[in-house]
Design a protein around this motif. Sequence first.
Motif, PDB file in Angstrom:
ATOM      1  N   MET A 115      72.416 108.722 121.959  1.00 19.95           N
ATOM      2  CA  MET A 115      71.279 108.175 121.223  1.00 19.95           C
ATOM      3  C   MET A 115      70.420 109.356 120.790  1.00 19.95           C
ATOM      4  O   MET A 115      69.842 110.061 121.613  1.00 19.95           O
ATOM      5  CB  MET A 115      70.472 107.224 122.105  1.00 19.95           C
ATOM      6  CG  MET A 115      69.308 106.549 121.385  1.00 19.95           C
ATOM      7  SD  MET A 115      69.844 105.302 120.177  1.00 19.95           S
ATOM      8  CE  MET A 115      70.214 103.910 121.266  1.00 19.95           C
ATOM      9  N   ILE A 116      70.397 109.620 119.488  1.00 18.92           N
ATOM     10  CA  ILE A 116      69.673 110.765 118.949  1.00 18.92           C
ATOM     11  C   ILE A 116      68.615 110.257 117.978  1.00 18.92           C
ATOM     12  O   ILE A 116      68.938 109.624 116.963  1.00 18.92           O
ATOM     13  CB  ILE A 116      70.620 111.744 118.235  1.00 18.92           C
ATOM     14  CG1 ILE A 116      71.703 112.252 119.209  1.00 18.92           C
ATOM     15  CG2 ILE A 116      69.839 112.915 117.659  1.00 18.92           C
ATOM     16  CD1 ILE A 116      72.734 113.154 118.566  1.00 18.92           C
ATOM     17  N   ASN A 117      67.374 110.518 118.320  1.00 18.83           N
ATOM     18  CA  ASN A 117      66.246 110.095 117.464  1.00 18.83           C
ATOM     19  C   ASN A 117      66.299 108.611 117.127  1.00 18.83           C
ATOM     20  O   ASN A 117      66.044 108.180 116.012  1.00 18.83           O
ATOM     21  CB  ASN A 117      66.209 110.902 116.164  1.00 18.83           C
ATOM     22  CG  ASN A 117      65.986 112.379 116.410  1.00 18.83           C
ATOM     23  OD1 ASN A 117      65.246 112.771 117.331  1.00 18.83           O
ATOM     24  ND2 ASN A 117      66.620 113.226 115.597  1.00 18.83           N
ATOM     25  N   GLY A 118      66.675 107.813 118.134  1.00 14.91           N
ATOM     26  CA  GLY A 118      66.697 106.360 117.971  1.00 14.91           C
ATOM     27  C   GLY A 118      67.950 105.824 117.311  1.00 14.91           C
ATOM     28  O   GLY A 118      68.069 104.607 117.128  1.00 14.91           O
ATOM     29  N   SER A 119      68.898 106.681 116.929  1.00 13.75           N
ATOM     30  CA  SER A 119      70.146 106.242 116.292  1.00 13.75           C
ATOM     31  C   SER A 119      71.331 106.574 117.186  1.00 13.75           C
ATOM     32  O   SER A 119      71.384 107.653 117.790  1.00 13.75           O
ATOM     33  CB  SER A 119      70.327 106.923 114.936  1.00 13.75           C
ATOM     34  OG  SER A 119      69.291 106.579 114.042  1.00 13.75           O
ATOM     35  N   LEU A 120      72.268 105.638 117.268  1.00 11.02           N
ATOM     36  CA  LEU A 120      73.496 105.904 118.013  1.00 11.02           C
ATOM     37  C   LEU A 120      74.407 106.786 117.146  1.00 11.02           C
ATOM     38  O   LEU A 120      74.762 106.405 116.024  1.00 11.02           O
ATOM     39  CB  LEU A 120      74.205 104.596 118.362  1.00 11.02           C
ATOM     40  CG  LEU A 120      73.665 103.877 119.609  1.00 11.02           C
ATOM     41  CD1 LEU A 120      74.256 102.478 119.717  1.00 11.02           C
ATOM     42  CD2 LEU A 120      73.976 104.689 120.869  1.00 11.02           C
ATOM     43  N   THR A 121      74.749 107.943 117.687  1.00 10.91           N
ATOM     44  CA  THR A 121      75.489 108.941 116.908  1.00 10.91           C
ATOM     45  C   THR A 121      76.727 109.381 117.679  1.00 10.91           C
ATOM     46  O   THR A 121      76.670 109.626 118.887  1.00 10.91           O
ATOM     47  CB  THR A 121      74.611 110.173 116.624  1.00 10.91           C
ATOM     48  OG1 THR A 121      73.425 109.745 115.948  1.00 10.91           O
ATOM     49  CG2 THR A 121      75.349 111.182 115.763  1.00 10.91           C
ATOM     50  N   GLU A 131      86.955 109.708 107.995  1.00 11.17           N
ATOM     51  CA  GLU A 131      86.460 108.348 107.764  1.00 11.17           C
ATOM     52  C   GLU A 131      86.305 107.659 109.104  1.00 11.17           C
ATOM     53  O   GLU A 131      86.787 108.144 110.136  1.00 11.17           O
ATOM     54  CB  GLU A 131      87.401 107.548 106.855  1.00 11.17           C
ATOM     55  CG  GLU A 131      88.781 107.325 107.441  1.00 11.17           C
ATOM     56  CD  GLU A 131      89.685 106.532 106.503  1.00 11.17           C
ATOM     57  OE1 GLU A 131      90.348 105.603 106.995  1.00 11.17           O
ATOM     58  OE2 GLU A 131      89.716 106.840 105.294  1.00 11.17           O
ATOM     59  N   ALA A 132      85.613 106.502 109.111  1.00 17.98           N
ATOM     60  CA  ALA A 132      85.353 105.800 110.366  1.00 17.98           C
ATOM     61  C   ALA A 132      85.380 104.289 110.127  1.00 17.98           C
ATOM     62  O   ALA A 132      85.066 103.807 109.032  1.00 17.98           O
ATOM     63  CB  ALA A 132      84.014 106.213 110.951  1.00 17.98           C
ATOM     64  N   THR A 133      85.743 103.559 111.157  1.00 21.55           N
ATOM     65  CA  THR A 133      85.656 102.093 111.160  1.00 21.55           C
ATOM     66  C   THR A 133      84.700 101.696 112.270  1.00 21.55           C
ATOM     67  O   THR A 133      84.857 102.137 113.412  1.00 21.55           O
ATOM     68  CB  THR A 133      87.044 101.465 111.393  1.00 21.55           C
ATOM     69  OG1 THR A 133      87.899 101.811 110.301  1.00 21.55           O
ATOM     70  CG2 THR A 133      86.948  99.940 111.477  1.00 21.55           C
ATOM     71  N   ILE A 134      83.699 100.883 111.931  1.00 17.87           N
ATOM     72  CA  ILE A 134      82.647 100.516 112.891  1.00 17.87           C
ATOM     73  C   ILE A 134      82.424  99.001 112.820  1.00 17.87           C
ATOM     74  O   ILE A 134      82.287  98.440 111.727  1.00 17.87           O
ATOM     75  CB  ILE A 134      81.319 101.240 112.576  1.00 17.87           C
ATOM     76  CG1 ILE A 134      81.547 102.755 112.475  1.00 17.87           C
ATOM     77  CG2 ILE A 134      80.262 100.917 113.632  1.00 17.87           C
ATOM     78  CD1 ILE A 134      80.369 103.511 111.900  1.00 17.87           C
ATOM     79  N   ILE A 168      76.443 108.868 112.224  1.00 15.10           N
ATOM     80  CA  ILE A 168      75.571 107.830 112.780  1.00 15.10           C
ATOM     81  C   ILE A 168      76.342 106.515 112.796  1.00 15.10           C
ATOM     82  O   ILE A 168      76.763 106.005 111.763  1.00 15.10           O
ATOM     83  CB  ILE A 168      74.274 107.696 111.960  1.00 15.10           C
ATOM     84  CG1 ILE A 168      73.443 108.983 112.084  1.00 15.10           C
ATOM     85  CG2 ILE A 168      73.466 106.495 112.422  1.00 15.10           C
ATOM     86  CD1 ILE A 168      72.172 108.967 111.255  1.00 15.10           C
ATOM     87  N   LEU A 169      76.515 105.949 114.001  1.00 14.82           N
ATOM     88  CA  LEU A 169      77.202 104.672 114.148  1.00 14.82           C
ATOM     89  C   LEU A 169      76.273 103.497 113.871  1.00 14.82           C
ATOM     90  O   LEU A 169      76.670 102.501 113.266  1.00 14.82           O
ATOM     91  CB  LEU A 169      77.789 104.549 115.566  1.00 14.82           C
ATOM     92  CG  LEU A 169      78.810 105.616 115.969  1.00 14.82           C
ATOM     93  CD1 LEU A 169      79.177 105.463 117.441  1.00 14.82           C
ATOM     94  CD2 LEU A 169      80.058 105.521 115.106  1.00 14.82           C
TER      95      LEU A 169
END
Length: 213
Positions: A115-121, A131-134, A168-169
């Motif tokens: 959790m970095i600066n309120g964002s899940l990263t 690329e990513a799948t979330i 950022i997830l």
Amino acid sequence: MKYPCSIIQDLLPLYVDEICSEESKKIVEDHLSQCSICKEIYDSMCNLKQEDIHDYHESQRIKSLKQVKKKILYKQILIGLSSIVLLFVLGFGIMTGLKNEIEIVNPDNCVSVSMINGSLTTRLQGSRIYEATIKRVSISSKDYLFFFVKNSQWDALTTNEEIYSELILCPEDKNADEIDEVYYFAGDYEGIESMNEIDLQKIIQNSKLLWKK
């Protein structure tokens, strides 16, 4: 008729080069058979001509050797340049092939979530995220985040372990603080948002927990 030496000596160059008439040739030969002085001059001229012929052949031989050496050098240069071009083409082909070879990253020891600066990263060590799948799933008052990332074989081979790629997830403005657990799942994501708790637990069993509130 006896001819003076001066006339014979004037004819000698033509005689030596074999370009005098038959009559002149006969006159010279008759004189040489009787005059030692002119015969000596004739022999000297013949020796000189032989040396000139030898020098000519030697110069031709040297010229021929130089031409052969030049051809060999050109051939070696051509082979060298061809080898360089071939290596370049092969290298470019291999690089292109590796860049186009996209695969799912194995998360062991190289994928982490924070959790970095309120964002899940998520952070990928030693490569770049291609690329990513979330997918975010809410069930039984719990919020789950499932994801996986892909990279190219080229990045995997050419990027050192000190390089990190981040993604950022779930950003802060999407309520990242409400997510309870984050899993790395490299399976089928079709219909995962609408699964019941039992089926979702099967997905969790085949996933790797990377972050928990």
